[in-house]
Design a protein around this motif. Structure first.
Motif, mmCIF file in Angstrom:
data_model
loop_
_atom_site.group_PDB
_atom_site.id
_atom_site.type_symbol
_atom_site.label_atom_id
_atom_site.label_comp_id
_atom_site.label_asym_id
_atom_site.label_seq_id
_atom_site.Cartn_x
_atom_site.Cartn_y
_atom_site.Cartn_z
ATOM 1 N N GLU A 1 -40.619 -1.575 -64.736
ATOM 2 C CA GLU A 1 -40.351 -0.149 -64.867
ATOM 3 C C GLU A 1 -40.557 0.599 -63.553
ATOM 4 O OE1 GLU A 1 -42.383 1.724 -68.097
ATOM 5 O OE2 GLU A 1 -42.012 0.023 -69.407
ATOM 6 N N THR A 2 -41.584 0.248 -62.813
ATOM 7 C CA THR A 2 -41.914 0.989 -61.605
ATOM 8 C C THR A 2 -42.058 0.050 -60.422
ATOM 9 O OG1 THR A 2 -43.310 2.287 -63.088
ATOM 10 C CG2 THR A 2 -43.383 2.849 -60.772
ATOM 11 N N PRO A 3 -40.950 -0.295 -59.768
ATOM 12 C CA PRO A 3 -41.096 -1.126 -58.581
ATOM 13 C C PRO A 3 -41.829 -0.338 -57.493
ATOM 14 C CG PRO A 3 -38.827 -0.451 -58.868
ATOM 15 C CD PRO A 3 -39.592 0.062 -60.046
ATOM 16 N N VAL A 4 -42.666 -0.998 -56.762
ATOM 17 C CA VAL A 4 -43.423 -0.351 -55.704
ATOM 18 C C VAL A 4 -42.568 -0.313 -54.448
ATOM 19 C CG1 VAL A 4 -45.527 -0.467 -54.318
ATOM 20 C CG2 VAL A 4 -45.579 -1.180 -56.702
ATOM 21 N N ALA A 5 -42.484 0.860 -53.820
ATOM 22 C CA ALA A 5 -41.677 1.016 -52.612
ATOM 23 C C ALA A 5 -42.145 0.051 -51.541
ATOM 24 C CB ALA A 5 -41.773 2.452 -52.108
ATOM 25 N N ASN A 6 -41.219 -0.645 -50.940
ATOM 26 C CA ASN A 6 -41.491 -1.546 -49.827
ATOM 27 C C ASN A 6 -42.434 -2.695 -50.159
ATOM 28 O OD1 ASN A 6 -39.831 -0.118 -47.952
ATOM 29 N ND2 ASN A 6 -41.422 1.441 -47.881
ATOM 30 N N GLU A 7 -42.519 -3.072 -51.411
ATOM 31 C CA GLU A 7 -43.363 -4.199 -51.814
ATOM 32 C C GLU A 7 -42.773 -5.495 -51.264
ATOM 33 O OE1 GLU A 7 -45.490 -4.957 -55.916
ATOM 34 O OE2 GLU A 7 -43.382 -5.499 -56.042
ATOM 35 N N ARG A 8 -43.596 -6.329 -50.695
ATOM 36 C CA ARG A 8 -43.151 -7.612 -50.144
ATOM 37 C C ARG A 8 -42.864 -8.577 -51.287
ATOM 38 N NH1 ARG A 8 -40.778 -6.634 -46.536
ATOM 39 N NH2 ARG A 8 -40.803 -4.765 -47.717
ATOM 40 N N PRO A 9 -41.918 -9.482 -51.080
ATOM 41 C CA PRO A 9 -41.614 -10.461 -52.129
ATOM 42 C C PRO A 9 -42.757 -11.477 -52.280
ATOM 43 C CG PRO A 9 -40.340 -10.909 -50.150
ATOM 44 C CD PRO A 9 -41.056 -9.615 -49.911
ATOM 45 N N ILE A 10 -42.893 -12.009 -53.473
ATOM 46 C CA ILE A 10 -43.886 -13.051 -53.725
ATOM 47 C C ILE A 10 -43.360 -14.349 -53.121
ATOM 48 C CG2 ILE A 10 -45.084 -14.374 -55.505
ATOM 49 C CD1 ILE A 10 -44.748 -11.887 -57.326
ATOM 50 N N PRO A 11 -44.169 -15.052 -52.327
ATOM 51 C CA PRO A 11 -43.716 -16.321 -51.722
ATOM 52 C C PRO A 11 -43.339 -17.349 -52.784
ATOM 53 C CG PRO A 11 -45.763 -15.577 -50.716
ATOM 54 C CD PRO A 11 -45.517 -14.691 -51.908
ATOM 55 N N GLN A 12 -42.341 -18.154 -52.480
ATOM 56 C CA GLN A 12 -41.873 -19.165 -53.427
ATOM 57 C C GLN A 12 -42.979 -20.108 -53.867
ATOM 58 O OE1 GLN A 12 -38.818 -19.391 -55.014
ATOM 59 N NE2 GLN A 12 -38.684 -17.334 -54.136
ATOM 60 N N ALA A 13 -43.848 -20.520 -52.948
ATOM 61 C CA ALA A 13 -44.944 -21.431 -53.313
ATOM 62 C C ALA A 13 -45.828 -20.808 -54.384
ATOM 63 C CB ALA A 13 -45.766 -21.792 -52.080
ATOM 64 N N ALA A 14 -46.082 -19.490 -54.281
ATOM 65 C CA ALA A 14 -46.906 -18.804 -55.271
ATOM 66 C C ALA A 14 -46.187 -18.726 -56.616
ATOM 67 C CB ALA A 14 -47.270 -17.412 -54.785
ATOM 68 N N LEU A 15 -44.872 -18.614 -56.577
ATOM 69 C CA LEU A 15 -44.099 -18.572 -57.825
ATOM 70 C C LEU A 15 -44.078 -19.932 -58.512
ATOM 71 C CD1 LEU A 15 -41.101 -16.376 -56.650
ATOM 72 C CD2 LEU A 15 -43.027 -15.677 -58.083
ATOM 73 N N ARG A 16 -44.103 -20.989 -57.730
ATOM 74 C CA ARG A 16 -44.072 -22.343 -58.294
ATOM 75 C C ARG A 16 -45.422 -22.789 -58.834
ATOM 76 N NH1 ARG A 16 -41.050 -23.237 -53.498
ATOM 77 N NH2 ARG A 16 -42.927 -24.074 -52.509
ATOM 78 N N ASP A 17 -46.507 -22.270 -58.301
ATOM 79 C CA ASP A 17 -47.855 -22.724 -58.626
ATOM 80 C C ASP A 17 -48.476 -21.843 -59.703
ATOM 81 O OD1 ASP A 17 -50.533 -23.457 -58.713
ATOM 82 O OD2 ASP A 17 -50.768 -23.516 -56.535
ATOM 83 N N ALA A 18 -48.652 -22.392 -60.890
ATOM 84 C CA ALA A 18 -49.201 -21.619 -62.013
ATOM 85 C C ALA A 18 -50.649 -21.193 -61.765
ATOM 86 C CB ALA A 18 -49.112 -22.432 -63.303
ATOM 87 N N THR A 19 -51.322 -21.810 -60.801
ATOM 88 C CA THR A 19 -52.710 -21.440 -60.501
ATOM 89 C C THR A 19 -52.814 -20.505 -59.293
ATOM 90 O OG1 THR A 19 -53.093 -23.364 -59.091
ATOM 91 C CG2 THR A 19 -53.541 -23.627 -61.452
ATOM 92 N N ALA A 20 -51.682 -20.038 -58.772
ATOM 93 C CA ALA A 20 -51.678 -19.152 -57.601
ATOM 94 C C ALA A 20 -52.446 -17.869 -57.906
ATOM 95 C CB ALA A 20 -50.251 -18.828 -57.192
ATOM 96 N N VAL A 21 -53.140 -17.344 -56.890
ATOM 97 C CA VAL A 21 -53.938 -16.134 -57.022
ATOM 98 C C VAL A 21 -53.648 -15.229 -55.832
ATOM 99 C CG1 VAL A 21 -56.298 -15.216 -57.079
ATOM 100 C CG2 VAL A 21 -55.784 -17.401 -58.184
ATOM 101 N N GLU A 22 -53.323 -13.974 -56.086
ATOM 102 C CA GLU A 22 -53.165 -13.014 -55.005
ATOM 103 C C GLU A 22 -54.545 -12.542 -54.587
ATOM 104 O OE1 GLU A 22 -51.238 -9.229 -55.875
ATOM 105 O OE2 GLU A 22 -50.237 -9.382 -53.940
#
Length: 129
Positions: free
Chosen positions: A23-44
């Protein structure tokens, strides 16, 4: 359901469709790296902005202290060094700068800022992981 990532705002798991329909994309938000998208245990663990002439950030501090025998300070030293290398490499690949020289300049600026800060880091700590 194809898992695609984790919401930085709510912490909930997102599918590609969820991300596309936010609903509310954040202006100028960086994309999530592919490795983080592939890894179910990834943590920001770090998000930094330039806003109101400051660098507000959101940090996940305490994860290492609470789950490993790695001192939190040492882990963050490694994380910040890795981020500096990513910046130096990006400057080289995107702008032709010498990565080694860029990394030296980043390190020098970092050390100078640590010794004599030009702005105050302020905010609250929330123990919400």
């Amino acid at each position: 359901m194809e898992l695609q990532g984790i919401s930085a705002v709510t912490g909930e798991r997102l599918t590609r469709a969820d991300q596309a329909n936010r609903e509310t994309p954040v202006a100028n938000e960086r994309p999530i790296p592919q490795a983080a998208l592939r890894d179910a245990t990834a943590v920001e663990i770090l998000r930094v902005w330039i806003a109101e002439k400051k660098h507000p950030c959101s940090l996940k501090v305490g994860m290492y202290r609470e789950t490993t025998n790695v001192p939190e300070e040492r882990a963050w030293g490694t994380i910040l060094a890795d981020a500096a290398r990513h910046v130096a490499n990006a400057l080289e690949s995107g702008y032709g700068a010498n990565a080694t020289e860029s990394l030296r300049m980043i390190r020098d600026a970092f050390n100078k800022e640590i010794e004599a800060q030009t702005s105050i880091a302020e905010g609250d700590f929330s123990k919400r992981h």
